[in-house]
Scaffold this motif. Structure first.
Motif, PDB file in Angstrom:
ATOM      1  N   ARG A  18      64.627   5.277 153.317  1.00 60.05           N
ATOM      2  CA  ARG A  18      64.756   3.882 153.772  1.00 60.05           C
ATOM      3  C   ARG A  18      64.839   3.797 155.289  1.00 60.05           C
ATOM      4  O   ARG A  18      64.452   2.802 155.885  1.00 60.05           O
ATOM      5  N   THR A  41      59.886   1.446 143.886  1.00 59.29           N
ATOM      6  CA  THR A  41      60.768   0.279 143.977  1.00 59.29           C
ATOM      7  C   THR A  41      60.101  -0.941 143.339  1.00 59.29           C
ATOM      8  O   THR A  41      60.770  -1.748 142.699  1.00 59.29           O
ATOM      9  N   MET A  76      60.548  -0.682 139.648  1.00 59.12           N
ATOM     10  CA  MET A  76      61.911  -0.985 139.213  1.00 59.12           C
ATOM     11  C   MET A  76      62.192  -2.478 139.247  1.00 59.12           C
ATOM     12  O   MET A  76      63.016  -2.985 138.492  1.00 59.12           O
ATOM     13  N   GLU A  77      61.511  -3.182 140.137  1.00 56.90           N
ATOM     14  CA  GLU A  77      61.721  -4.642 140.196  1.00 56.90           C
ATOM     15  C   GLU A  77      61.270  -5.310 138.902  1.00 56.90           C
ATOM     16  O   GLU A  77      61.735  -6.387 138.552  1.00 56.90           O
ATOM     17  N   ILE A 105      64.020  -6.194 136.439  1.00 57.06           N
ATOM     18  CA  ILE A 105      65.069  -7.142 136.804  1.00 57.06           C
ATOM     19  C   ILE A 105      64.810  -8.481 136.134  1.00 57.06           C
ATOM     20  O   ILE A 105      63.773  -9.106 136.347  1.00 57.06           O
ATOM     21  N   ASP A 135      66.462 -11.505 142.692  1.00 54.16           N
ATOM     22  CA  ASP A 135      67.076 -12.150 143.850  1.00 54.16           C
ATOM     23  C   ASP A 135      68.104 -13.233 143.515  1.00 54.16           C
ATOM     24  O   ASP A 135      68.448 -14.041 144.349  1.00 54.16           O
ATOM     25  N   ARG A 167      76.022 -10.591 140.913  1.00 56.61           N
ATOM     26  CA  ARG A 167      75.371  -9.317 141.222  1.00 56.61           C
ATOM     27  C   ARG A 167      76.285  -8.149 140.831  1.00 56.61           C
ATOM     28  O   ARG A 167      77.482  -8.155 141.060  1.00 56.61           O
ATOM     29  N   LEU A 172      71.224 -10.259 137.023  1.00 63.67           N
ATOM     30  CA  LEU A 172      71.030  -9.472 138.239  1.00 63.67           C
ATOM     31  C   LEU A 172      70.560 -10.342 139.399  1.00 63.67           C
ATOM     32  O   LEU A 172      69.999  -9.872 140.331  1.00 63.67           O
ATOM     33  N   MET A 215      69.192  -8.766 143.603  1.00 63.05           N
ATOM     34  CA  MET A 215      68.925  -7.366 143.216  1.00 63.05           C
ATOM     35  C   MET A 215      67.465  -7.029 143.465  1.00 63.05           C
ATOM     36  O   MET A 215      66.577  -7.764 143.083  1.00 63.05           O
ATOM     37  N   ARG A 216      67.220  -5.953 144.129  1.00 65.57           N
ATOM     38  CA  ARG A 216      65.855  -5.564 144.402  1.00 65.57           C
ATOM     39  C   ARG A 216      65.586  -4.193 143.778  1.00 65.57           C
ATOM     40  O   ARG A 216      66.487  -3.521 143.286  1.00 65.57           O
ATOM     41  N   GLY A 217      64.305  -3.852 143.830  1.00 65.18           N
ATOM     42  CA  GLY A 217      63.919  -2.585 143.215  1.00 65.18           C
ATOM     43  C   GLY A 217      64.676  -1.398 143.765  1.00 65.18           C
ATOM     44  O   GLY A 217      65.032  -0.468 143.031  1.00 65.18           O
ATOM     45  N   GLU A 241      67.684  -1.320 144.861  1.00 61.67           N
ATOM     46  CA  GLU A 241      69.039  -1.279 144.295  1.00 61.67           C
ATOM     47  C   GLU A 241      68.999  -0.792 142.851  1.00 61.67           C
ATOM     48  O   GLU A 241      69.935  -0.132 142.388  1.00 61.67           O
TER      49      GLU A 241
END
Lengths: 186, 270
Positions: free
Chosen positions: A84, A99, A102-103, A106, A110, A115, A186, B1-3, B5
């Motif tokens: 990062r 990433t 993984m989104e 969710i 956002d 959270r 989330l 929450m994002r990817g 995280e």
């Protein structure tokens, strides 16, 4: 040396603990960091920082019985942070892709309300994984814990890349549904 | 929450899942392996026919040390090691990874491999060289190992060479066994003075390669597993290791290593 003995050295604040941990697990920790960062020097730094964090966290933590996993988690965390810190241009395309994948898991991107702490969410993901077959667990963990490329997972498990991709897609969909059913916001 | 995280959160899955995924490895699917073996068998038949005509089979028998320590393929033997030519050594050093004492090289044909390395090629079709790297990296072995997998690629099989070098040292050599040279059998090099090796079983593969599976146990009790060694002529081609977190896991590795050894094939110099 047994893990318990190494942990005991950490607890007694004996520097030999670091040496023994490095001798026993150094190569594997470095491999994890290298797999994530793709850079040998950064991987070595992550490995060294892992021992430092272990030194600072044991005690109070007592990872007897799971020392490697404990150290590996630290290494992974450090390696992800190292990724990062890189500029967007230098960031590994693989990391960006991960990433994005993984989104997909969710339920409500956002939404900051409610959270979850990463640790709590991690426990939920753990529970979800335990509903899956062993092969799916391994594919998921190799991809999203070790950050392995799909090709490497396919080679490791002796299956086609398309199977790995399909399994990951279904796992992500399943995880998303699981988190929704469990009421995670989330 | 994002990817990102979410990725962080995955870090907190259970230790058993992390360890299971770390050690997970399966042989290639049977169909590709069979296809590779069929290819290997066909190649062997062709090579055998060519060798019989060209007298190469006799050369195989001559892959031995002579009393002056030079074998008939032109390699010097010093202190139990088969020493590469300077040209080959420089080639390996040039290919060495900057951050690890090892290198990978791949050749399109056996002829190219042998022109570079000069030994009969002993390969395992379909072996993933990256898996072998993992095994080597867990190994404190300070000797020098050669692994020669046949790597399946989209462009057909590639003949690989993986060499680990002595950490920090300039030497690159192939371990050589005097016993092996004398009898054409396989020898075992001690892995590390803190470890003990116990021969579990000795076999000869279907392609006639002698091999041995040894059980590794550390004096410190922190490492257990099995290593496979196989030899051909004077050279020991170190095979693969399977090292476990817990002993019960290691006990399953013998059959896996035997299956690997049974897939070994030998390619003679052209």
């Amino acid at each position: 040396m047994e893990d318990g003995e190494i942990v005991e050295l950490f607890r007694r604040r004996e520097e030999a603990a670091v040496g023994h941990a490095a001798q026993k697990y150094g190569a594997r920790l470095r491999a994890i960091a290298y797999g994530i960062t793709g850079d040998g020097q950064t991987a070595e730094e992550c490995e060294n920082d892992t021992y430092l964090e272990a030194w600072e966290s044991i005690p109070p933590h007592d990872p007897t019985g799971y020392l490697f996993a404990y150290l590996a988690r630290i290494t992974r965390h450090l390696a992800l942070n190292a990724c990062r810190r890189r500029s967007a241009q230098k960031r590994r395309a693989e990391f960006t892709e991960l990433t994005a994948e993984m989104e997909e898991c969710i339920p409500a991107p956002d939404d900051t309300a409610g959270r979850l702490e990463a640790q709590e969410l991690g426990r939920a993901i753990d529970r979800y994984l335990r509903t899956l077959s062993e092969e799916k667990q391994i594919i998921f963990v190799r991809r999203y814990w070790y950050l392995d490329p799909v090709e490497a997972i396919a080679r490791r498990l002796g299956v086609g890349q398309s199977k790995v991709k399909m399994t990951l897609l279904r796992c992500r969909e399943g995880l998303r549904e699981y988190l929704m059913k469990e009421g995670y916001d989330l | 929450m994002r990817g990102q995280e979410m990725l962080d959160a995955v870090g907190y899955v259970g230790e058993d899942l992390i360890l299971k995924a770390e050690t997970a490895h399966k042989e290639k699917k049977r169909i590709p392996l069979r296809r590779a073996l069929v290819f290997a068998a066909a190649a062997l038949l062709l090579l055998g026919a060519a060798a019989a005509t060209a007298g190469v089979i006799r050369n195989r028998m001559n892959v031995r040390l002579d009393p002056d320590g030079v074998n008939e393929m032109g390699f010097n033997a010093e202190n139990g090691y088969l020493v590469l030519s300077e040209e080959a050594r420089q080639g390996l050093l040039a290919a060495r990874e900057p951050d690890r004492p090892m290198c990978h090289m791949y050749f399109d044909t056996i002829a190219e491999w042998q022109a570079f390395f000069g030994l009969p090629y002993v390969g395992a079709p379909g072996l993933d060289p990256n898996e072998a790297v993992t095994a080597e990296r867990n190994d404190p072995d300070k000797l020098i190992n050669v692994l020669a997998p046949v790597v399946d690629t989209e462009d057909g099989p590639k003949f690989g060479l993986m060499v680990t070098t002595i950490p920090g040292g300039p030497e690159i050599a192939v371990p050589l066994s005097a016993e092996c040279a004398a009898e054409g059998g396989v020898g075992i090099q001690a892995a590390n003075h803190t470890e003990t090796e116990q021969t579990v079983e000795e076999y000869t593969s279907p392609s006639g390669i002698p091999y041995v599976i040894v059980r590794i146990a550390s004096e410190w009790g922190d490492r257990c597993g099995y290593d496979l060694y196989y030899g051909y002529g004077p050279a020991i081609y170190r095979g693969i290791g399977r090292h476990a977190i817990v002993l019960s896991q290691a006990e399953t590795f013998v059959e896996e290593l035997k299956a690997f050894a049974d897939s070994l094939v030998v390619y003679m110099p052209e």
